[in-house]
Design a protein around this motif. Structure first.
Motif, PDB file in Angstrom:
ATOM      1  N   VAL A   1       0.925  -1.127  -0.213  1.00 26.71           N
ATOM      2  CA  VAL A   1      -0.030   0.176  -0.031  1.00 26.71           C
ATOM      3  C   VAL A   1       1.041   1.126  -0.082  1.00 26.71           C
ATOM      4  N   ALA A   2       0.738   2.233  -0.914  1.00 24.06           N
ATOM      5  CA  ALA A   2       1.378   3.498  -1.177  1.00 24.06           C
ATOM      6  C   ALA A   2       0.636   4.421  -0.139  1.00 24.06           C
ATOM      7  N   MET A   3       1.373   5.148   0.587  1.00 24.06           N
ATOM      8  CA  MET A   3       0.867   6.380   1.184  1.00 24.06           C
ATOM      9  C   MET A   3       1.625   7.561   0.564  1.00 24.06           C
ATOM     10  N   MET A   4       0.954   8.536  -0.231  1.00 21.43           N
ATOM     11  CA  MET A   4       1.815   9.293  -1.135  1.00 21.43           C
ATOM     12  C   MET A   4       1.206  10.910  -0.338  1.00 21.43           C
ATOM     13  N   GLY A   5       1.986  11.644  -0.866  1.00 21.66           N
ATOM     14  CA  GLY A   5       1.773  13.148  -0.548  1.00 21.66           C
ATOM     15  C   GLY A   5       3.065  13.773  -0.928  1.00 21.66           C
ATOM     16  N   GLY A   6       2.886  15.007  -0.920  1.00 23.40           N
ATOM     17  CA  GLY A   6       4.118  16.142  -1.106  1.00 23.40           C
ATOM     18  C   GLY A   6       4.886  16.134   0.153  1.00 23.40           C
ATOM     19  N   SER A   7       5.902  16.964   0.034  1.00 23.84           N
ATOM     20  CA  SER A   7       6.911  17.018   1.179  1.00 23.84           C
ATOM     21  C   SER A   7       6.212  17.884   2.310  1.00 23.84           C
TER      22      SER A   7
ATOM     23  N   PRO B   1       9.229  -9.808   9.484  1.00 17.68           N
ATOM     24  CA  PRO B   1       8.105  -9.153  10.023  1.00 17.68           C
ATOM     25  C   PRO B   1       6.672  -9.463   9.199  1.00 17.68           C
ATOM     26  N   GLU B   2       5.490  -9.403   9.752  1.00 17.16           N
ATOM     27  CA  GLU B   2       4.455  -9.193   9.204  1.00 17.16           C
ATOM     28  C   GLU B   2       3.882  -8.109   8.482  1.00 17.16           C
ATOM     29  N   LEU B   3       4.543  -6.903   8.745  1.00 18.85           N
ATOM     30  CA  LEU B   3       4.162  -5.843   8.017  1.00 18.85           C
ATOM     31  C   LEU B   3       5.522  -5.107   7.973  1.00 18.85           C
ATOM     32  N   ILE B   4       6.006  -4.299   6.744  1.00 18.40           N
ATOM     33  CA  ILE B   4       7.000  -3.730   6.842  1.00 18.40           C
ATOM     34  C   ILE B   4       6.732  -2.291   6.210  1.00 18.40           C
ATOM     35  N   LEU B   5       7.443  -1.480   6.786  1.00 21.24           N
ATOM     36  CA  LEU B   5       7.103   0.038   6.594  1.00 21.24           C
ATOM     37  C   LEU B   5       8.406   0.668   5.984  1.00 21.24           C
ATOM     38  N   TYR B   6       8.021   1.120   4.849  1.00 18.61           N
ATOM     39  CA  TYR B   6       9.408   1.865   4.107  1.00 18.61           C
ATOM     40  C   TYR B   6       8.992   3.317   4.064  1.00 18.61           C
ATOM     41  N   ASP B   7      10.110   4.287   4.643  1.00 21.66           N
ATOM     42  CA  ASP B   7       9.684   5.600   4.487  1.00 21.66           C
ATOM     43  C   ASP B   7      10.851   6.216   3.509  1.00 21.66           C
ATOM     44  N   GLU B   8      10.216   6.782   2.147  1.00 19.69           N
ATOM     45  CA  GLU B   8      10.764   7.146   1.266  1.00 19.69           C
ATOM     46  C   GLU B   8      11.953   6.252   0.550  1.00 19.69           C
ATOM     47  N   PRO B   9      11.795   4.882   0.319  1.00 22.06           N
ATOM     48  CA  PRO B   9      12.884   3.993  -0.112  1.00 22.06           C
ATOM     49  C   PRO B   9      13.698   4.475  -1.308  1.00 22.06           C
ATOM     50  N   PHE B  10      13.074   5.193  -2.257  1.00 21.99           N
ATOM     51  CA  PHE B  10      13.346   5.617  -3.335  1.00 21.99           C
ATOM     52  C   PHE B  10      14.591   6.815  -3.567  1.00 21.99           C
ATOM     53  N   ALA B  11      14.376   7.778  -2.425  1.00 18.43           N
ATOM     54  CA  ALA B  11      14.984   9.133  -2.258  1.00 18.43           C
ATOM     55  C   ALA B  11      16.246   8.826  -2.744  1.00 18.43           C
TER      56      ALA B  11
ATOM     57  N   ILE C   1       3.698  -1.151   3.694  1.00 13.85           N
ATOM     58  CA  ILE C   1       3.404   0.162   3.668  1.00 13.85           C
ATOM     59  C   ILE C   1       4.437   1.144   3.060  1.00 13.85           C
ATOM     60  N   LEU C   2       4.273   1.635   1.823  1.00 12.49           N
ATOM     61  CA  LEU C   2       5.252   2.424   1.070  1.00 12.49           C
ATOM     62  C   LEU C   2       5.004   3.725   1.049  1.00 12.49           C
ATOM     63  N   ILE C   3       6.000   4.537   1.652  1.00 17.54           N
ATOM     64  CA  ILE C   3       5.714   5.759   1.805  1.00 17.54           C
ATOM     65  C   ILE C   3       6.768   6.504   0.835  1.00 17.54           C
ATOM     66  N   THR C   4       5.873   7.493  -0.076  1.00 16.19           N
ATOM     67  CA  THR C   4       6.802   7.918  -1.180  1.00 16.19           C
ATOM     68  C   THR C   4       5.978   8.943  -2.107  1.00 16.19           C
ATOM     69  N   HIS C   5       6.746   9.874  -2.621  1.00 13.35           N
ATOM     70  CA  HIS C   5       5.965  10.495  -3.630  1.00 13.35           C
ATOM     71  C   HIS C   5       6.354  10.330  -5.097  1.00 13.35           C
TER      72      HIS C   5
END
Ligand SMILES: Nc1ncnc2c1ncn2[C@@H]1O[C@H](COP(=O)(O)OP(=O)(O)O)[C@@H](O)[C@H]1O
Ligand SMILES: [Mg+2]
Length: 273
Positions: free
Chosen positions: A37-43, A163-173, A199-203
């Motif tokens: 699941v992507a959580m997207m939004g501006g800076s 883990p059962e859930l992985i959270l990635y904060d801006e892995p592409f930056a 959960i993939l946090i990215t813009h």
């Protein structure tokens, strides 16, 4: 008939913030097993804030956050620690220990949280390094690897406790286009192989839309859109289209919101001048 799976993460009418600044309100979302699941939004829109809420670092100021079926607001001490141990987090910047080699960086969570033998640690770490293509880099120092490789080491470390859930904060930056594509494919592949959710946090629209099942777009302090990549791409919405196409002109605001904290600061400055 197969039973309906239970969501791993549910936000019901959640508000989050710091001090007198409410960053996000009325947030409803769900992450199902197996999904990316992507959580997207501006800076500055509140993406990292959302992540802190999932890990229990930041309590909801309204609404309910449920993770693995537990209401996060009720968890304390050992129960909170156990819940966090079921999550792997790749922090923004993915800081590695520069005084440890690649192997020891990935072994770190195993040494902290398990009492498995040295032999088991060796096999588990090599297995995770293999998964990110870096088995043969286990002996290298952090100074000897590239930025893209460092991101993959951080990824191996985030999954080493399975883990059962992985959270990635801006892995592409900060990654070049090739490392970026590899990282995106790894996130999808890891999720499928471990049978977890991510959960993939990215813009980054192009890269994330290619691998995710669901997208939540936040902006202006709330949830602006939600759906599959195909649904969002097809939607006729000015805010959404501006975000997806990265256009500078449109409804997305440029100004940081005015808060009482700023007004107090300014009044004090003016008073002092
Ligand atoms: N620890 C904090 N204390 C006060 N304000 C914060 C803190 N962390 C983030 N913020 C503010 O919350 C807003 C959202 O931040 P963040 O979640 O880091 O955004 P993003 O990750 O989307 O760039 C920003 O305006 C930021 O200034
Ligand atoms: Mg952030």
């Amino acid at each position: 008939m197969t039973p309906t799976p239970t969501p791993l993460v549910t936000f019901a009418d959640v508000a989050l913030g710091y001090g007198d600044f409410t960053v996000l309100r009325d947030i409803d979302l769900q992450v199902m097993p197996g999904q990316v699941v992507a959580m997207m939004g501006g800076s500055g829109s509140g993406k990292t804030t959302l992540l802190r809420a999932v890990t229990g670092q930041l309590p909801a100021r309204a609404g309910t956050i449920t993770v693995f079926g537990r209401d996060m607001a009720t968890l304390r001490g050992e129960a909170l620690r156990e819940t966090r141990q079921r999550m792997g987090v790749l922090f923004q910047g993915g800081a590695l220990f520069t005084d440890l080699d690649v192997f020891e960086n990935v072994a770190f969570p195993l040494r902290e949280h398990t009492c498995i033998s040295e032999q088991q640690i060796l096999e588990r770490v090599l297995d995770k390094l293999e998964a990110v293509g870096l088995r043969h880099a286990a002996h290298l120092r952090i100074a000897e690897i590239s930025g893209g490789m460092a991101r993959r080491v951080a990824l191996a470390r985030a999954i080493v406790l399975e883990p059962e859930l992985i959270l990635y904060d801006e892995p592409f930056a900060g990654l070049d286009p090739i490392s970026l594509g590899i990282t995106a494919q790894l996130i999808r592949g890891m999720t499928d192989k471990l049978g977890c959710a991510s959960i993939l946090i990215t813009h980054d629209v192009a890269e994330s839309f290619a691998i995710v099942d669901q997208v939540y777009l936040i902006g202006q302090g709330r949830l602006m859109a939600h759906g599959t990549p195909a649904q969002l791409s097809a939607a006729q919405d000015d805010y959404l289209q501006q975000f997806l196409q990265g256009k500078p002109d449109g409804p997305i605001g440029f100004h940081y919101p005015l808060t009482p904290a700023f007004e107090r600061w300014l009044a004090a400055r003016r008073g002092a001048a």
